[in-house]
Scaffold this active site. Structure first.
Site, PDB file in Angstrom:
ATOM      1  N   CYS A  13       0.842  -1.201   0.000  1.00 52.03           N
ATOM      2  CA  CYS A  13       0.000   0.000   0.000  1.00 52.03           C
ATOM      3  C   CYS A  13       0.875   1.247   0.000  1.00 52.03           C
ATOM      4  O   CYS A  13       2.102   1.176   0.045  1.00 52.03           O
ATOM      5  CB  CYS A  13      -0.935   0.014   1.208  1.00 52.03           C
ATOM      6  N   CYS A  16       3.504   1.688   2.709  1.00 55.13           N
ATOM      7  CA  CYS A  16       4.764   0.968   2.463  1.00 55.13           C
ATOM      8  C   CYS A  16       5.679   1.815   1.587  1.00 55.13           C
ATOM      9  O   CYS A  16       6.877   1.968   1.858  1.00 55.13           O
ATOM     10  CB  CYS A  16       4.504  -0.358   1.749  1.00 55.13           C
ATOM     11  N   ASP A 430      10.136  25.971 -34.279  1.00 54.49           N
ATOM     12  CA  ASP A 430      11.219  26.195 -35.224  1.00 54.49           C
ATOM     13  C   ASP A 430      10.613  26.054 -36.619  1.00 54.49           C
ATOM     14  O   ASP A 430       9.710  25.241 -36.824  1.00 54.49           O
ATOM     15  CB  ASP A 430      12.314  25.147 -35.000  1.00 54.49           C
ATOM     16  N   ASP A 627      13.307  20.113 -34.050  1.00 52.64           N
ATOM     17  CA  ASP A 627      13.658  18.781 -34.552  1.00 52.64           C
ATOM     18  C   ASP A 627      14.570  18.015 -33.613  1.00 52.64           C
ATOM     19  O   ASP A 627      14.955  16.881 -33.892  1.00 52.64           O
ATOM     20  CB  ASP A 627      14.269  18.853 -35.950  1.00 52.64           C
ATOM     21  N   ASP A 631      18.078  22.295 -32.380  1.00 52.60           N
ATOM     22  CA  ASP A 631      17.266  23.078 -31.445  1.00 52.60           C
ATOM     23  C   ASP A 631      17.439  22.635 -29.996  1.00 52.60           C
ATOM     24  O   ASP A 631      16.674  23.056 -29.125  1.00 52.60           O
ATOM     25  CB  ASP A 631      15.776  22.969 -31.819  1.00 52.60           C
TER      26      ASP A 631
END
Length: 739
Positions: A13, A16, A430, A627, A631
Site C-alpha cells: 500500500c 509501504c 522552429d 527537430d 534546437d
C-alpha cells in the site's frame, strides 16, 4: 552523482511506499528518492562518495522490505505467476466465507434455515460457535500475508495497510475465541461472535487486492506491449547460409533476412529488396512506410510485403525500441508534483488511523457501551481506512497516460512534464524541418511552355547535387518527364547558377545577376520574380540561347499538418509563434500559411533562448517545438521541450516530449493528453481524500450518535477494497480517450 534503480518487494500500500521512500531519503548523500507503488521500483540519485547500494539495502531491509537491482522483465513474469497461484486460495476463502455467513447471519435472519443440528444456534450454541471457528481458521491461514507482513512492519515502526487489517481482524478473532470458551457458562455470549466478520473482511480485502493487481497490470501494459515487439529469434546469413539464432546473439554488421509478415528484429539499413513496413506500434503512424535499398528500418516494425535483406546497425540497448522502452519506463516511474500532498498524507496515515481507532473505542467504552460494541468500532475504523487509494491516485493515471501517449507515438519523459504541459500558454515552433518539410521544392513555374521549361531545367540540373537542383529534377519526375536531354560542358558558377549545352543551344539557369552578366533581358519576368521573392521563395531564371524563357520558384514547403495543428492550438487558447533564422520575407510567408500569431525572423541560434524568455514573460509557460538536433539548447530552455521527428537518439535525449511522427498535429494531442491525465489525477485524489474523510468518522460511530446505524466490519472491508479498485478503474478510463 549517480542514479540507480531497484525493485522493492513486500510493498502492499501507499504507507509501504512512503516508508521506503522515507528511510532511503534520510541516508546521507541521497539527493532524490522516488518509489513507485505500481511498478515496485525505486529510483535513487545519490553522491557515490557518501553512500551506495549497501546502505540502501540495509535501510530498506531494516524497514521490513526486500530490495534487489532492477530486473523488469523477470519481475513481471514472477508477479503474474504469483497472482495465478494465489487465485485458488482466494476462491477457497470466498467459498468458506460464504458458508460462514450462511451459518451465522442466516440464522439471525430466520429460525427456519436448514442447518445440521450441531450448527443450530438454538439447539447447540457451542457447536454453532465451534463450526464458525473451524470455518474461519482456514480463511485466516489463506490470508496469513496480512499478519506475516503487517505485524512485523508494525513492530518495526512502519505500519501499513496489512497492519491495520491484521490488528482489526486479529482483535476480533481473539475476542470471538474468548467468547466461544465462555458459552458453556454464559450462552448469551454466542451473540458476541465476529468470526464471520473476520473471514469476510479478509476475503473481501483479498478480492479487492486481486482486482487491484489485475487493473494495475493493465496500467503497465504499454511497456509489456513494447517489449513484445522485439522477436526472440532472427534469420541471419552466416558463411553463406541462412540460420536462425537468438536476437541477442546478432552483431552489428551482420545481414538479416526478414520475410513478409515477420517483425524486423533489430535496427538496420535495407541492402536489398523492396517492401513496406508497419511502424504503427513504434510511431503511431497508421500507414505503412515504403522500404527500398538504403532505407532505414526499425527493430519491432513489421515487414508487410516483400523479402528484405537488412544490414544491422544497432543491437541491444542501442536500438530505437530500447530507447523508447527506457523513455516510457522512466516516465512511469516518476510521479507528478501534484502527488506530493498525497505522499505526505500516506506517510502518516496508518499511525493516525490507529490513534483514531483506539480513541473511538475508548470514547464508546467511557460512554457506557459494552466491550463488543467498542471492538466493532475499533475494527471498523482500521478496516475501512485506505491509504492505497491515496498512493494509487497519481501513478496509475501517469502510467495509463504515458502508455496512451506511447501508443500514439507521443513519448513523455516523466510525470512532472505531464503536469507542466497542460499549463502551456504559448507554443513556439522552429520553422525549417518542423513547420516546413525542411526540403526545397518547386512551388511555382512561369513560362509559355511549362513542360519544356522544366525538361530543359531538369536536364541542366541533372548533374548537380545542389538542393535547388534536386527540387527541379524531382518536380520533373512528378510531371511525368522521364527522358531528359543530355547536357554538355556543364559549368557550375558559384553564387550565380549553372551553364551547359543542350542540343547545341547554350542554357543558363540561375539568378537575375547571372542573366544580367550574360546580357539576357529579364524585364518580362521581373514583376513575377519580385512577387515570388516577397514570399521568401528562391527564383531560378531559365535562359535558352540568350532568351529568358521562364522562371521557377523554389521554397521549403509547409507540412500538410501544420495549419491544422496551429488552428487547433489557437482554439485551445494557446498562442502560436514561429521562430526562424531565415529572412523576414520567408519567415512571415510561412507564418501566414501556417496561421501563426507571431513570427520572429533572423534569430541566431544563440539568441533563441533569450527570445523564449521574452515570449514566456509575454504569455506564460512556453513549449518549444523543434527537430531535437540543432534546437537542443532551445528545447532545454523552454518549460517543455518537444522534439518532432522520427525518434532520433538526440531527440529522445534532449526533449521532454518526443513526437515519433513528423506530424505537428501531435503537439495539440500531447497537450490534450496532459490535460486528460491531470484531470484524472485530480478525480482520483478527490475520491481518495473524500472517501477517507467521510468513511473514517462513519466507521467511528458518527451516524450512530445521531440515531443512525453502526457500520458492519464486512461493509467496511468491502468499501475499503472497492475504493482502490475505483481509483485504478478510473485511471484505466484514459485508455479509451481520443487524442
Amino acid at each position: 552523482m549517480k542514479k540507480d534503480k531497484y525493485i522493492i518487494s513486500g510493498m502492499s500500500c501507499a504507507a509501504c511506499q512512503a516508508s521506503v521512500q522515507k528511510v532511503v531519503s534520510r541516508i546521507d548523500g541521497v539527493t532524490e528518492c522516488d518509489v513507485n507503488l505500481i511498478t515496485g521500483k525505486m529510483n535513487v540519485s545519490y553522491d557515490e562518495r557518501k553512500t551506495g547500494e549497501a546502505d540502501f539495502v540495509r535501510a530498506v531491509e531494516k524497514a521490513g522490505f526486500g530490495i534487489a537491482p532492477d530486473a523488469p522483465a523477470k519481475k513481471e513474469t514472477k508477479t503474474v505467476k504469483k497472482e495465478k497461484n494465489r487465485l485458488p486460495s482466494l476462491v477457497i476463502s470466498l467459498v468458506l466465507s460464504a458458508l460462514l455467513l450462511y451459518v451465522s447471519m442466516g440464522q439471525m435472519l430466520t429460525d427456519r434455515l436448514p442447518v445440521p443440528f450441531f450448527m443450530n444456534i438454538s439447539a447447540d450454541p457451542y457447536g454453532f460457535a465451534l463450526t464458525q471457528l473451524l470455518l474461519c481458521v482456514p480463511v485466516l491461514f489463506l490470508g496469513r500475508k496480512f499478519f506475516t507482513s503487517g505485524i512485523p512492519l508494525l513492530l518495526r515502526g512502519h505500519p501499513n495497510m496489512d497492519s491495520l487489517v491484521a490488528v482489526g481482524a486479529g482483535a476480533s478473532f481473539i475476542y470471538s475465541v474468548v467468547m466461544t470458551y465462555t458459552i458453556p457458562y454464559s450462552p448469551h455470549a454466542v451473540h458476541s461472535l465476529y468470526f464471520e466478520s473476520v473471514a469476510v473482511v479478509i476475503s473481501l480485502i483479498s478480492l479487492g487486492k486481486h482486482l487491484e493487481d489485475r487493473s494495475k497490470r493493465k496500467t503497465a501494459s504499454a511497456i509489456k506491449k513494447l517489449m513484445e515487439l522485439s522477436p526472440d529469434t532472427a534469420t541471419v546469413i552466416r558463411n553463406g547460409a541462412e540460420i536462425t539464432v537468438k536476437t541477442e546473439e546478432v552483431t552489428v554488421g551482420e545481414t538479416l533476412i526478414v520475410k513478409p509478415g515477420e517483425r524486423i528484429p533489430l535496427d538496420g539499413v535495407v541492402e536489398k529488396g523492396e517492401s513496406s513496413a508497419d511502424e504503427s506500434m513504434l510511431t503511431g503512424e497508421s500507414l505503412p512506410v515504403s522500404k527500398t535499398a538504403g532505407s532505414n528500418v526499425t527493430g519491432g516494425s513489421v515487414n508487410i510485403s516483400g523479402v528484405l535483406y537488412v544490414k544491422v546497425t544497432k543491437t541491444g540497448s542501442d536500438t530505437v525500441l530500447s530507447g523508447i522502452i527506457r523513455f516510457v519506463e522512466e516516465a512511469q516511474s516518476k510521479k507528478a508534483p501534484i502527488s506530493k500532498t498525497a505522499d505526505k498524507v500516506a506517510g502518516v496515515f496508518v499511525p493516525v488511523v490507529m490513534i483514531i481507532a483506539v480513541t473511538a473505542a475508548a470514547v464508546w467504552l467511557i460512554a457506557g457501551k459494552e466491550f463488543s460494541f467498542a471492538l466493532k468500532v475499533f475494527t471498523d475504523v482500521l478496516v475501512i481506512a485506505c491509504p492505497c487509494a491515496l498512493g494509487l491516485a497519481t501513478p496509475t493515471a501517469v502510467m495509463v497516460g504515458t502508455g496512451l501517449g506511447a501508443a500514439n507515438g507521443i513519448l513523455i519523459r516523466n510525470g512532472e512534464v505531464l503536469e507542466t504541459t497542460h499549463k502551456i500558454k504559448a507554443a513556439v515552433f522552429d520553422k525549417t524541418g518542423t513547420v516546413t518539410k525542411g526540403k526545397a521544392a518547386v512551388t511555382d513555374v512561369s513560362a509559355k511552355n511549362e513542360t519544356e521549361l522544366i525538361k530543359i531545367a531538369a536536364s541542366a540540373e541533372s548533374l548537380s547535387n545542389h538542393p535547388l537542383a534536386a527540387a527541379v529534377t524531382e518536380y520533373a519526375a512528378k510531371l511525368g518527364i522521364k527522358e531528359l536531354y543530355g547536357p554538355e560542358n556543364m559549368l557550375d558558377i558559384p553564387g550565380r547558377g549553372i551553364s551547359c549545352g543542350i542540343n547545341g543551344r547554350k542554357i543558363l539557369l540561375g539568378s537575375s545577376a547571372l542573366m544580367s552578366e550574360s546580357g539576357a533581358d529579364i524585364s518580362k519576368y521581373e514583376e513575377t520574380a519580385a512577387r515570388f521573392s516577397e514570399d521568401g521563395k528562391s527564383v531560378i531564371y531559365v535562359c535558352d540561347s540568350g532568351n529568358v524563357i521562364g522562371l521557377i520558384a523554389v521554397a521549403d514547403e509547409i507540412k500538410d499538418s501544420s495549419r491544422a495543428a496551429f488552428d487547433r492550438l489557437k482554439k485551445e487558447g494557446i498562442k502560436t509563434v514561429i521562430l526562424s533564422g531565415d529572412n523576414k520575407a520567408c519567415a512571415e510567408y510561412i507564418g501566414k500559411l501556417a496561421g501563426a500569431d507571431e513570427v520572429y525572423s533572423e534569430v541566431l541560434p544563440e539568441q533563441k533562448a533569450q527570445t523564449l524568455t521574452e515570449i514566456r514573460q509575454k504569455y506564460g509557460p512556453v513549449m518549444m517545438v523543434g527537430d531535437g538536433i540543432n534546437d537542443a539548447p532551445a528545447l532545454s530552455e523552454a518549460d517543455v521541450g518537444c522534439a518532432v521527428g522520427s525518434g532520433s537518439d538526440i531527440a529522445i535525449e534532449s526533449a521532454d516530449i518526443v513526437l515519433m511522427k513528423s506530424d505537428l498535429s501531435d503537439v495539440p494531442r500531447a497537450i490534450r493528453l496532459s490535460r486528460l491525465t491531470i484531470t484524472n489525477i485530480k478525480e482520483n485524489l478527490f475520491w481518495a481524500f473524500c472517501y477517507n474523510t467521510v468513511c473514517i468518522p462513519v466507521a467511528a460511530g458518527l451516524l450512530y450518535v445521531f440515531g443512525g446505524p453502526l457500520l458492519s466490519p464486512m461493509i467496511a472491508g468491502l468499501a475499503m477494497s472497492l475504493s482502490s479498485v475505483f481509483v485504478v478503474s478510473n485511471a484505466l478510463r484514459l485508455r479509451s480517450k481520443k487524442l
